[in-house]
Structure formats: C-alpha cells, structure tokens
Design a protein around this motif. Structure first.
Motif, short mmCIF file in Angstrom:
data_model
loop_
_atom_site.label_atom_id
_atom_site.label_comp_id
_atom_site.label_asym_id
_atom_site.label_seq_id
_atom_site.Cartn_x
_atom_site.Cartn_y
_atom_site.Cartn_z
N UNK A 20 6.18 6.36 7.44
CA UNK A 20 6.66 5.77 6.19
C UNK A 20 6.40 6.74 5.04
N UNK A 21 7.37 6.85 4.15
CA UNK A 21 7.33 7.82 3.06
C UNK A 21 6.05 7.73 2.23
N UNK A 22 5.67 6.54 1.80
CA UNK A 22 4.46 6.40 1.00
C UNK A 22 3.20 6.80 1.76
N UNK A 23 3.18 6.52 3.04
CA UNK A 23 2.05 6.92 3.88
C UNK A 23 2.00 8.45 4.00
N UNK A 24 3.16 9.07 4.19
CA UNK A 24 3.21 10.53 4.27
C UNK A 24 2.74 11.15 2.95
N UNK A 25 3.13 10.56 1.82
CA UNK A 25 2.65 11.04 0.52
C UNK A 25 1.13 11.01 0.48
N UNK A 26 0.55 9.90 0.91
CA UNK A 26 -0.90 9.76 0.89
C UNK A 26 -1.57 10.80 1.79
N UNK A 27 -0.95 11.09 2.92
CA UNK A 27 -1.52 12.07 3.85
C UNK A 27 -1.50 13.48 3.26
N UNK A 39 10.15 15.77 -12.88
CA UNK A 39 10.37 16.19 -11.51
C UNK A 39 9.15 15.95 -10.61
N UNK A 40 9.38 16.15 -9.32
CA UNK A 40 8.33 15.95 -8.31
C UNK A 40 7.96 17.29 -7.71
N UNK A 41 6.99 17.26 -6.79
CA UNK A 41 6.51 18.49 -6.20
C UNK A 41 6.62 18.51 -4.69
N UNK A 42 5.80 19.35 -4.11
CA UNK A 42 5.86 19.62 -2.67
C UNK A 42 5.40 18.42 -1.84
N UNK A 43 4.55 17.55 -2.38
CA UNK A 43 4.14 16.36 -1.62
C UNK A 43 5.38 15.57 -1.23
N UNK A 44 6.23 15.29 -2.20
CA UNK A 44 7.43 14.51 -1.92
C UNK A 44 8.39 15.25 -1.00
N UNK A 45 8.51 16.52 -1.21
CA UNK A 45 9.39 17.31 -0.36
C UNK A 45 8.94 17.21 1.10
N UNK A 46 7.66 17.42 1.35
CA UNK A 46 7.15 17.34 2.72
C UNK A 46 7.23 15.93 3.27
N UNK A 47 6.96 14.93 2.44
CA UNK A 47 7.00 13.54 2.90
C UNK A 47 8.41 13.14 3.33
N UNK A 105 0.84 -1.21 0.00
CA UNK A 105 0.00 0.00 0.00
C UNK A 105 0.87 1.26 0.00
N UNK A 106 1.88 1.28 0.85
CA UNK A 106 2.72 2.47 0.95
C UNK A 106 3.53 2.71 -0.33
N UNK A 107 4.11 1.66 -0.90
CA UNK A 107 4.88 1.85 -2.13
C UNK A 107 3.95 2.19 -3.30
N UNK A 108 2.74 1.66 -3.26
CA UNK A 108 1.76 2.00 -4.29
C UNK A 108 1.36 3.46 -4.24
N UNK A 109 1.17 4.00 -3.04
CA UNK A 109 0.82 5.42 -2.91
C UNK A 109 2.01 6.30 -3.30
N UNK A 110 3.22 5.83 -3.01
CA UNK A 110 4.42 6.57 -3.42
C UNK A 110 4.47 6.64 -4.95
N UNK A 111 4.24 5.51 -5.60
CA UNK A 111 4.27 5.46 -7.07
C UNK A 111 3.17 6.33 -7.67
N UNK A 112 1.97 6.28 -7.09
CA UNK A 112 0.87 7.11 -7.59
C UNK A 112 1.22 8.58 -7.45
N UNK A 113 1.80 8.95 -6.33
CA UNK A 113 2.20 10.34 -6.12
C UNK A 113 3.29 10.74 -7.11
N UNK A 114 4.24 9.84 -7.38
CA UNK A 114 5.26 10.12 -8.40
C UNK A 114 4.59 10.49 -9.73
N UNK A 115 3.64 9.67 -10.13
CA UNK A 115 3.00 9.87 -11.43
C UNK A 115 2.16 11.15 -11.46
#
Length: 169
Positions: free
Chosen positions: A129-136, A108-116, A41-51
């Motif tokens: 966890x990074x992917x969880x923080x992205x989702x939040x 490139x990525x945005x502020x979601x990744x920076x904050x996560x 779940x966490x890596x999936x949310x990380x990948x979705x946020x990347x995209x």
C-alpha cells in the motif's frame, strides 16, 4: 507530464496532466468515519509524507511552508486518535490531508513518493500500500537527504520545533 505506453497498440497514455486535475475537491470528513483503522494509518502516513516532502522540497516557498508545517502539526496530534476511530480526529485528519495536498501541489514531492509509487506498481500480486511504502522509505530518505545542509536544517526544525523530539543529530 508522464506517460505509460501500450506497446502492443503503440499508444501513449498520460499519467499526469493538468487536464485531469480536479477543479473541485469535496472535503467531507463523514466520508472517513467508517474507514478501517489500517487504511487510516496508511493514508495518515501518506499525508505526513506529503507535508514533510513539501517542506523540504527545493521547490517550496513561504507559501507552501506554512501549509506543510500546519499539516505536520495536525497529523502528529490527530492521527493516533483518528486511528482509534474518533470522529473529531478524522475531521482534523481530513483537513490536514487536504492542507498537505495544497502544500505539495506547489512545493512538489520527493524521492519517498517516487519510490513508493514504483514499489506499489512492482508488487501488484502482494500489493504494498502506498502509504505503507511511504512510511517504510521516509526514515532512510531523511538520512540521505540530510547530507544537504538546507534539508538537514528543515528536518531538524520539524523534529525539534514541531515534533518536540530530543536529540542533537
């Protein structure tokens, strides 16, 4: 590149540099078959946020957009089954994650990744966890970024044409 400084020793260490970028990636879905559901779940949310971030990025282009949109489609379709342990879904997710990485490596990525990244570093004892923080953060960042017309139209395209969500705002 960014650096981290060891003030006691007066040494600066690079956090990101093209010299530490891999030349080869091993994309083998078998590596994911025993992955716990929570990590999936966490890596999936990380990948979705990347995209999503790559698609909305002002550094994006038609070269990155195709990969970002395809990754979003794949992730939305296969993440629930992957979470349940389905091997075919894990293979699709592994590929989608790689495609999202290709999109953000140029777009490139945005502020979601920076904050996560900062959240994970700040809460080392009770690690977030990074992917969880992205989702939040993703929903709030979308609301903020949607004040920009270009970003709003791109988020709307994802919502309507990729995710098939109803709504007018």
């Amino acid at each position: 590149f960014s650096v981290i400084t060891d003030y006691e020793k007066g040494i600066k260490y690079p956090l990101a540099d093209f010299n530490i970028t891999p030349d080869v990636a091993i994309v083998d879905p078998e590596l994911t078959y025993t992955m716990p559901a929570k990590l999936c779940a966490h890596t999936g949310m990380d990948a979705l946020t990347h995209a999503i971030e790559a698609y909305v990025s002002t550094a994006g282009s038609m070269y990155t957009d195709g990969n970002a949109l395809h990754a979003i489609r794949e992730i939305v379709e296969w993440l629930p089954k992957s979470y349940q342990g389905d091997h075919e879904a894990r293979a699709h997710m592994h590929d989608a994650q790689c495609i999202a990485g290709i999109a953000f490596s140029s777009g490139l990525l945005g502020i979601v990744h920076s904050m996560a990244h900062k959240t994970g570093a700040a809460f080392t004892g009770d690690h977030i966890i990074h992917g969880c923080a992205n989702a939040m953060y993703l929903g709030k960042v979308i609301q903020f970024n949607a004040k920009d017309e270009r970003a709003r139209s791109r988020y709307a395209f994802i919502a309507k044409d990729i995710l098939h969500l109803e709504g007018e705002t």
